[in-house]
Scaffold this active site. Structure first.
Site, PDB file in Angstrom:
ATOM      1  N   HIS A  43       4.708 -15.780  -1.545  1.00 49.49           N
ATOM      2  CA  HIS A  43       5.987 -15.088  -1.387  1.00 49.49           C
ATOM      3  C   HIS A  43       7.103 -16.113  -1.527  1.00 49.49           C
ATOM      4  CE1 HIS A  43       3.686 -11.701   0.072  1.00 49.49           C
ATOM      5  NE2 HIS A  43       3.116 -12.482   0.972  1.00 49.49           N
ATOM      6  N   ASN A  71       4.304  -5.138   2.940  1.00 50.09           N
ATOM      7  CA  ASN A  71       4.985  -5.042   4.240  1.00 50.09           C
ATOM      8  C   ASN A  71       6.036  -6.128   4.396  1.00 50.09           C
ATOM      9  OD1 ASN A  71       3.655  -2.920   5.966  1.00 50.09           O
ATOM     10  ND2 ASN A  71       1.881  -3.997   5.161  1.00 50.09           N
TER      11      ASN A  71
HETATM   12  N1  LIG Z   1       3.259  -7.069   8.438  1.00 49.99           N
HETATM   13  C1  LIG Z   1       2.536  -7.787   7.589  1.00 49.99           C
HETATM   14  O1  LIG Z   1       2.929  -8.860   7.107  1.00 49.99           O
HETATM   15  C2  LIG Z   1       1.177  -7.282   7.203  1.00 49.99           C
HETATM   16  C3  LIG Z   1       0.312  -8.127   6.523  1.00 49.99           C
HETATM   17  C4  LIG Z   1      -0.948  -7.664   6.214  1.00 49.99           C
HETATM   18  C5  LIG Z   1      -1.313  -6.354   6.531  1.00 49.99           C
HETATM   19  N2  LIG Z   1      -0.436  -5.530   7.139  1.00 49.99           N
HETATM   20  C6  LIG Z   1      -0.780  -4.133   7.455  1.00 49.99           C
HETATM   21  O2  LIG Z   1      -1.545  -4.096   8.652  1.00 49.99           O
HETATM   22  C7  LIG Z   1      -2.449  -2.986   8.597  1.00 49.99           C
HETATM   23  C8  LIG Z   1      -3.861  -3.481   8.933  1.00 49.99           C
HETATM   24  O3  LIG Z   1      -4.293  -4.434   7.956  1.00 49.99           O
HETATM   25  P1  LIG Z   1      -5.844  -4.774   7.809  1.00 49.99           P
HETATM   26  O4  LIG Z   1      -5.937  -5.914   6.857  1.00 49.99           O
HETATM   27  O5  LIG Z   1      -6.476  -4.889   9.144  1.00 49.99           O
HETATM   28  O6  LIG Z   1      -6.387  -3.460   7.090  1.00 49.99           O
HETATM   29  P2  LIG Z   1      -7.903  -2.927   7.061  1.00 49.99           P
HETATM   30  O7  LIG Z   1      -7.963  -1.948   5.936  1.00 49.99           O
HETATM   31  O8  LIG Z   1      -8.861  -4.058   7.075  1.00 49.99           O
HETATM   32  O9  LIG Z   1      -8.063  -2.143   8.447  1.00 49.99           O
HETATM   33  C9  LIG Z   1      -7.328  -1.000   8.778  1.00 49.99           C
HETATM   34  C10 LIG Z   1      -8.155  -0.170   9.748  1.00 49.99           C
HETATM   35  O10 LIG Z   1      -7.352   0.890  10.263  1.00 49.99           O
HETATM   36  C11 LIG Z   1      -8.072   2.118  10.206  1.00 49.99           C
HETATM   37  N3  LIG Z   1      -7.089   3.189  10.025  1.00 49.99           N
HETATM   38  C12 LIG Z   1      -6.321   3.448   8.946  1.00 49.99           C
HETATM   39  N4  LIG Z   1      -5.516   4.496   9.185  1.00 49.99           N
HETATM   40  C13 LIG Z   1      -5.774   4.905  10.443  1.00 49.99           C
HETATM   41  C14 LIG Z   1      -5.253   5.941  11.272  1.00 49.99           C
HETATM   42  N5  LIG Z   1      -4.294   6.765  10.847  1.00 49.99           N
HETATM   43  N6  LIG Z   1      -5.760   6.093  12.525  1.00 49.99           N
HETATM   44  C15 LIG Z   1      -6.725   5.243  12.961  1.00 49.99           C
HETATM   45  N7  LIG Z   1      -7.262   4.245  12.230  1.00 49.99           N
HETATM   46  C16 LIG Z   1      -6.781   4.082  10.987  1.00 49.99           C
HETATM   47  C17 LIG Z   1      -9.042   1.976   9.040  1.00 49.99           C
HETATM   48  O11 LIG Z   1     -10.188   2.798   9.225  1.00 49.99           O
HETATM   49  C18 LIG Z   1      -9.383   0.478   9.084  1.00 49.99           C
HETATM   50  O12 LIG Z   1     -10.527   0.226   9.885  1.00 49.99           O
HETATM   51  C19 LIG Z   1      -2.325  -2.388   7.186  1.00 49.99           C
HETATM   52  O13 LIG Z   1      -1.480  -1.249   7.193  1.00 49.99           O
HETATM   53  C20 LIG Z   1      -1.662  -3.489   6.395  1.00 49.99           C
HETATM   54  O14 LIG Z   1      -0.875  -2.995   5.324  1.00 49.99           O
HETATM   55  C21 LIG Z   1       0.794  -5.985   7.500  1.00 49.99           C
END
Ligand SMILES: NC(=O)c1ccc[n+]([C@@H]2O[C@H](COP(=O)([O-])OP(=O)(O)OC[C@H]3O[C@@H](n4cnc5c(N)ncnc54)[C@H](O)[C@@H]3O)[C@@H](O)[C@H]2O)c1
Length: 272
Positions: free
Chosen positions: A222, A192
């Site tokens: 990074h 991301n």
């Molecule tokens: N912007 C950034 O710098 C950054 C950094 C880290 C993570 N992220 C992103 O943030 C998001 C969350 O990260 P995380 O570590 O909490 O992930 P995680 O896998 O621990 O949790 C994600 C949760 O979302 C739920 N989920 C997935 N798709 C769904 C949908 N369509 N509808 C409802 N629920 C859904 C899953 O069941 C899970 O419980 C991820 O997409 C990750 O790539 C962004």
């Protein structure tokens, strides 16, 4: 007090919810949803002020809230973002890679103007976006090298068509080299930061990305280099992975919490 709806109760969603529950973010968490009912129930157990678990993601924004916080997946962003804005709610997006699809970006950008609502993209796992935004019209080149332990890259779409076996890597190895647009589609849960960087700077086709798998590291690192008429900027961020999800850095969670705290507070705003 602002009212918040949370989409995604995983590593990041849980920490955001706990920050609201403890008062660190001055707001009320009123509604939550996760595709996994178990995840929503586990989160509910941890909170003293219990939000309502809604039956589907669209019901978050049909309730009287101020902002929907997405911490779920790129699919979730594609599915709900427009309806959140149409329901006249703000939106904070963590799965920023979804916005590198230009049609989605344009539709959401237009919807923000039409419905007079704002989408917030926290800086996430990197720093320096304030500087990059300021000099974006003077950039000649922008690159990011991301180094992670092979286990933090597991499950990425890229490996479906690759001969690389992450379990056999025993020294730092370049896995991917290309433009941000391709990096984000091949490593949707890992990179991301490349999406954020390119959206702040010169776009996803001009931003170079290198991904290195290093079995000897315990950090997500990074290294960003920006060059142009303004001079040169370099940023190196060495993040510890979150203990519940090695793909997510601790800084990304803290950045989400700070963005939301700022959104919910009447305060002096520091930085660009
Ligand atoms: N912007 C950034 O710098 C950054 C950094 C880290 C993570 N992220 C992103 O943030 C998001 C969350 O990260 P995380 O570590 O909490 O992930 P995680 O896998 O621990 O949790 C994600 C949760 O979302 C739920 N989920 C997935 N798709 C769904 C949908 N369509 N509808 C409802 N629920 C859904 C899953 O069941 C899970 O419980 C991820 O997409 C990750 O790539 C962004």
């Amino acid at each position: 007090m602002k009212r918040i709806g949370l989409l995604g109760c995983g590593a990041m969603g849980t920490q955001i919810a706990l920050a609201i529950d403890s008062g660190k973010i001055p707001a009320t968490l009123t509604h939550i949803f996760d595709a996994s009912k178990e995840k929503s129930s586990i989160l509910l157990e941890k909170l003293s002020n219990k939000p309502e678990i809604v039956e589907n993601s669209h019901l978050l924004s049909s309730n009287p809230i101020d902002i929907v916080v997405e911490a779920a997946s790129q699919d979730a962003v594609r599915d709900v973002s427009l309806s959140v804005l149409q329901n006249k709610k703000d939106l904070m997006i963590m799965s920023v890679g979804a916005l590198l699809d230009e049609s989605i970006y344009d539709i959401l950008s237009d919807a923000c103007k039409d419905f007079k609502k704002t989408i917030y993209l926290p800086s996430g796992a990197i720093a320096g976006l304030d500087g990059i935004k300021a000099i974006k019209n003077e950039l000649d080149s922008l690159s990011i090298t991301t180094t992670k332990h092979p286990r933090s890259l597991k499950g990425a779409k890229f490996f479906e068509n690759s001969q690389i076996n992450l379990d056999e890597i025993n020294s730092p190895t370049v896995i991917f080299e290309g433009i941000a647009k391709d990096a984000v589609s091949q490593f949707p849960a890992n990179i991301n930061v490349a999406a954020l960087l390119s959206l702040s700077g010169i776009g996803s086709e001009e931003t170079s990305v290198k991904i290195v798998a290093d079995p000897n590291t315990d950090k997500n690192t990074h290294h960003i280099v920006a060059r142009g008429k303004f001079g040169k900027m370099t940023f190196t961020i060495e993040n510890f992975p979150d203990e519940n999800n090695p793909k997510t850095s601790r800084l990304a969670i803290l950045s989400a919490i700070e963005t939301l705290r700022k959104y919910c507070s009447d305060d002096i705003q520091i930085g660009t």
